[in-house]
Design a protein around this motif. Structure first.
Motif, PDB file in Angstrom:
ATOM      1  N   ASP A  14       0.858  -1.186   0.000  1.00 54.79           N
ATOM      2  CA  ASP A  14       0.000   0.000   0.000  1.00 54.79           C
ATOM      3  C   ASP A  14       0.898   1.241   0.000  1.00 54.79           C
ATOM      4  O   ASP A  14       2.130   1.125   0.062  1.00 54.79           O
ATOM      5  N   PRO A  15       0.335   2.441  -0.102  1.00 60.70           N
ATOM      6  CA  PRO A  15       1.164   3.649  -0.158  1.00 60.70           C
ATOM      7  C   PRO A  15       2.095   3.839   1.050  1.00 60.70           C
ATOM      8  O   PRO A  15       3.110   4.517   0.940  1.00 60.70           O
ATOM      9  N   SER A  16       1.772   3.224   2.185  1.00 57.74           N
ATOM     10  CA  SER A  16       2.629   3.331   3.365  1.00 57.74           C
ATOM     11  C   SER A  16       3.660   2.218   3.449  1.00 57.74           C
ATOM     12  O   SER A  16       4.424   2.155   4.402  1.00 57.74           O
ATOM     13  N   GLY A  17       3.666   1.305   2.475  1.00 54.74           N
ATOM     14  CA  GLY A  17       4.633   0.212   2.462  1.00 54.74           C
ATOM     15  C   GLY A  17       4.159  -1.052   3.138  1.00 54.74           C
ATOM     16  O   GLY A  17       4.917  -2.008   3.264  1.00 54.74           O
ATOM     17  N   ILE A  18       2.910  -1.116   3.575  1.00 56.22           N
ATOM     18  CA  ILE A  18       2.384  -2.332   4.204  1.00 56.22           C
ATOM     19  C   ILE A  18       2.088  -3.362   3.117  1.00 56.22           C
ATOM     20  O   ILE A  18       1.407  -3.069   2.137  1.00 56.22           O
ATOM     21  N   ALA A  19       2.617  -4.562   3.302  1.00 56.41           N
ATOM     22  CA  ALA A  19       2.408  -5.639   2.337  1.00 56.41           C
ATOM     23  C   ALA A  19       0.982  -6.186   2.448  1.00 56.41           C
ATOM     24  O   ALA A  19       0.521  -6.499   3.550  1.00 56.41           O
ATOM     25  N   TRP A  20       0.310  -6.288   1.307  1.00 54.11           N
ATOM     26  CA  TRP A  20      -1.027  -6.880   1.208  1.00 54.11           C
ATOM     27  C   TRP A  20      -0.957  -8.076   0.281  1.00 54.11           C
ATOM     28  O   TRP A  20      -0.405  -8.013  -0.812  1.00 54.11           O
ATOM     29  N   GLU A  21      -1.536  -9.167   0.748  1.00 50.70           N
ATOM     30  CA  GLU A  21      -1.596 -10.423   0.002  1.00 50.70           C
ATOM     31  C   GLU A  21      -3.063 -10.690  -0.333  1.00 50.70           C
ATOM     32  O   GLU A  21      -3.927 -10.592   0.526  1.00 50.70           O
ATOM     33  N   THR A  22      -3.354 -11.003  -1.593  1.00 52.68           N
ATOM     34  CA  THR A  22      -4.671 -11.527  -1.936  1.00 52.68           C
ATOM     35  C   THR A  22      -4.418 -12.963  -2.375  1.00 52.68           C
ATOM     36  O   THR A  22      -3.482 -13.231  -3.131  1.00 52.68           O
ATOM     37  N   PHE A  23      -5.211 -13.902  -1.857  1.00 52.88           N
ATOM     38  CA  PHE A  23      -4.884 -15.294  -2.131  1.00 52.88           C
ATOM     39  C   PHE A  23      -6.101 -16.204  -2.139  1.00 52.88           C
ATOM     40  O   PHE A  23      -7.109 -15.921  -1.510  1.00 52.88           O
ATOM     41  N   HIS A  24      -5.948 -17.293  -2.880  1.00 55.55           N
ATOM     42  CA  HIS A  24      -6.935 -18.369  -2.937  1.00 55.55           C
ATOM     43  C   HIS A  24      -6.223 -19.636  -2.477  1.00 55.55           C
ATOM     44  O   HIS A  24      -5.264 -20.091  -3.117  1.00 55.55           O
ATOM     45  N   THR A  25      -6.648 -20.187  -1.357  1.00 56.25           N
ATOM     46  CA  THR A  25      -6.036 -21.392  -0.812  1.00 56.25           C
ATOM     47  C   THR A  25      -6.512 -22.603  -1.600  1.00 56.25           C
ATOM     48  O   THR A  25      -7.708 -22.825  -1.748  1.00 56.25           O
ATOM     49  N   LEU A  26      -5.548 -23.388  -2.091  1.00 55.37           N
ATOM     50  CA  LEU A  26      -5.849 -24.564  -2.891  1.00 55.37           C
ATOM     51  C   LEU A  26      -5.877 -25.845  -2.064  1.00 55.37           C
ATOM     52  O   LEU A  26      -6.635 -26.758  -2.353  1.00 55.37           O
ATOM     53  N   ASP A  27      -5.009 -25.891  -1.013  1.00 52.11           N
ATOM     54  CA  ASP A  27      -4.904 -27.112  -0.221  1.00 52.11           C
ATOM     55  C   ASP A  27      -4.092 -26.825   1.040  1.00 52.11           C
ATOM     56  O   ASP A  27      -3.307 -25.881   1.078  1.00 52.11           O
ATOM     57  N   ASN A  28      -4.266 -27.642   2.058  1.00 54.57           N
ATOM     58  CA  ASN A  28      -3.409 -27.618   3.247  1.00 54.57           C
ATOM     59  C   ASN A  28      -2.226 -28.536   2.981  1.00 54.57           C
ATOM     60  O   ASN A  28      -2.373 -29.569   2.330  1.00 54.57           O
ATOM     61  N   ILE A  29      -1.043 -28.167   3.487  1.00 56.30           N
ATOM     62  CA  ILE A  29       0.165 -28.964   3.288  1.00 56.30           C
ATOM     63  C   ILE A  29       0.921 -29.071   4.608  1.00 56.30           C
ATOM     64  O   ILE A  29       0.711 -28.263   5.511  1.00 56.30           O
ATOM     65  N   PRO A  30       1.837 -30.049   4.734  1.00 54.30           N
ATOM     66  CA  PRO A  30       2.514 -30.274   6.020  1.00 54.30           C
ATOM     67  C   PRO A  30       3.742 -29.404   6.281  1.00 54.30           C
ATOM     68  O   PRO A  30       4.364 -29.538   7.319  1.00 54.30           O
ATOM     69  N   VAL A  31       4.130 -28.514   5.361  1.00 53.95           N
ATOM     70  CA  VAL A  31       5.316 -27.675   5.558  1.00 53.95           C
ATOM     71  C   VAL A  31       4.925 -26.207   5.590  1.00 53.95           C
ATOM     72  O   VAL A  31       3.951 -25.795   4.961  1.00 53.95           O
ATOM     73  N   PHE A  32       5.717 -25.402   6.331  1.00 53.41           N
ATOM     74  CA  PHE A  32       5.440 -23.967   6.427  1.00 53.41           C
ATOM     75  C   PHE A  32       5.602 -23.292   5.076  1.00 53.41           C
ATOM     76  O   PHE A  32       4.806 -22.460   4.683  1.00 53.41           O
ATOM     77  N   GLY A  33       6.661 -23.650   4.354  1.00 57.59           N
ATOM     78  CA  GLY A  33       6.882 -23.030   3.050  1.00 57.59           C
ATOM     79  C   GLY A  33       8.093 -23.603   2.358  1.00 57.59           C
ATOM     80  O   GLY A  33       8.816 -24.429   2.892  1.00 57.59           O
ATOM     81  N   GLU A  34       8.298 -23.146   1.135  1.00 57.26           N
ATOM     82  CA  GLU A  34       9.454 -23.511   0.336  1.00 57.26           C
ATOM     83  C   GLU A  34       9.756 -22.324  -0.560  1.00 57.26           C
ATOM     84  O   GLU A  34       8.920 -21.428  -0.699  1.00 57.26           O
ATOM     85  N   PRO A  35      10.942 -22.278  -1.171  1.00 57.36           N
ATOM     86  CA  PRO A  35      11.255 -21.128  -2.019  1.00 57.36           C
ATOM     87  C   PRO A  35      10.172 -20.918  -3.074  1.00 57.36           C
ATOM     88  O   PRO A  35       9.661 -21.871  -3.657  1.00 57.36           O
ATOM     89  N   ASN A  36       9.811 -19.643  -3.296  1.00 63.32           N
ATOM     90  CA  ASN A  36       8.754 -19.288  -4.234  1.00 63.32           C
ATOM     91  C   ASN A  36       9.336 -18.672  -5.490  1.00 63.32           C
ATOM     92  O   ASN A  36      10.320 -17.959  -5.436  1.00 63.32           O
ATOM     93  N   LYS A  37       8.700 -18.923  -6.605  1.00 61.64           N
ATOM     94  CA  LYS A  37       9.031 -18.243  -7.845  1.00 61.64           C
ATOM     95  C   LYS A  37       7.973 -17.172  -8.045  1.00 61.64           C
ATOM     96  O   LYS A  37       6.788 -17.464  -8.040  1.00 61.64           O
ATOM     97  N   THR A  38       8.425 -15.935  -8.169  1.00 56.92           N
ATOM     98  CA  THR A  38       7.491 -14.823  -8.310  1.00 56.92           C
ATOM     99  C   THR A  38       7.766 -14.067  -9.594  1.00 56.92           C
ATOM    100  O   THR A  38       8.871 -14.112 -10.135  1.00 56.92           O
ATOM    101  N   SER A  39       6.753 -13.385 -10.076  1.00 57.09           N
ATOM    102  CA  SER A  39       6.929 -12.540 -11.244  1.00 57.09           C
ATOM    103  C   SER A  39       6.102 -11.289 -11.072  1.00 57.09           C
ATOM    104  O   SER A  39       5.115 -11.281 -10.351  1.00 57.09           O
ATOM    105  N   SER A  40       6.545 -10.228 -11.709  1.00 60.97           N
ATOM    106  CA  SER A  40       5.797  -8.978 -11.685  1.00 60.97           C
ATOM    107  C   SER A  40       5.863  -8.371 -13.071  1.00 60.97           C
ATOM    108  O   SER A  40       6.746  -8.695 -13.861  1.00 60.97           O
TER     109      SER A  40
END
Length: 174
Positions: free
Chosen positions: A105-131
């Motif tokens: 946002d204009p103040s630098g606060i990160a906003w995520e919009t997301f659609h959850t597809l499934d629950n998984i057993p790990v917190f995360g893994e490296p992500n590939k992002t594009s802009s």
């Protein structure tokens, strides 16, 4: 129907789980060694906390949608508001697999919009992002907030402030 998402980084997970369980009058729906989440209906919010080395405090805000079409609608809204929306597809983050878009946002606060597809057993893994601004796809650290800017410390002076510690007292209130 959309659900507000709030993610807070905490320094003591057990004490924070106890506090938020009491505040919401509900047990968390997910509890891991470094993470907890409440999927509340009153208020309708996906509230998550984690203890993963991030700075304590607000990690990011978000809007969780229930379908790919709602996510596409949100992507169009964000793209019209801010340049540089970052897209992630099928990413593993916060014990879930999701498609998402990130923007600050204009103040630098990160906003995520997301659609959850499934629950998984790990917190995360490296992500590939594009802009739209990027010539290629880039890899970010495992899980969450690829666009987060450094936090700004708020002043405790003035007519309206948030106490920075339990010992801070102020006669003013918002």
């Amino acid at each position: 129907m959309k659900r507000l998402h709030v993610h807070v980084s905490v320094d003591n997970l057990d004490a924070s789980i106890q506090f938020y369980t009491g505040m919401f009058a509900a047990e968390p729906t997910v509890v891991k060694t470094d993470y907890a989440k409440w999927m509340l209906d009153d208020p309708r919010v996906n509230f998550a906390i984690s203890q993963r080395g991030a700075q304590t405090g607000l990690n990011h805000l978000g809007i969780q949608v229930e379908s790919a079409s709602e996510l596409s609608e949100m992507q169009c809204r964000l793209g019209a508001l801010r340049p540089g929306v970052t897209k992630e597809e099928g990413v593993a983050c916060c014990y879930a697999k999701s498609d998402k878009y990130w923007v600050n946002d204009p103040s630098g606060i990160a906003w995520e919009t997301f659609h959850t597809l499934d629950n998984i057993p790990v917190f995360g893994e490296p992500n590939k992002t594009s802009s739209p601004d990027a010539a290629s796809t880039t890899e970010t650290e495992a899980c969450c907030v690829p666009l987060a800017k450094p936090r700004i410390k708020l002043s405790t002076e003035g007519p309206c402030c948030v106490p920075t510690t339990p010992k801070t007292t102020s006669g003013a209130c918002c």
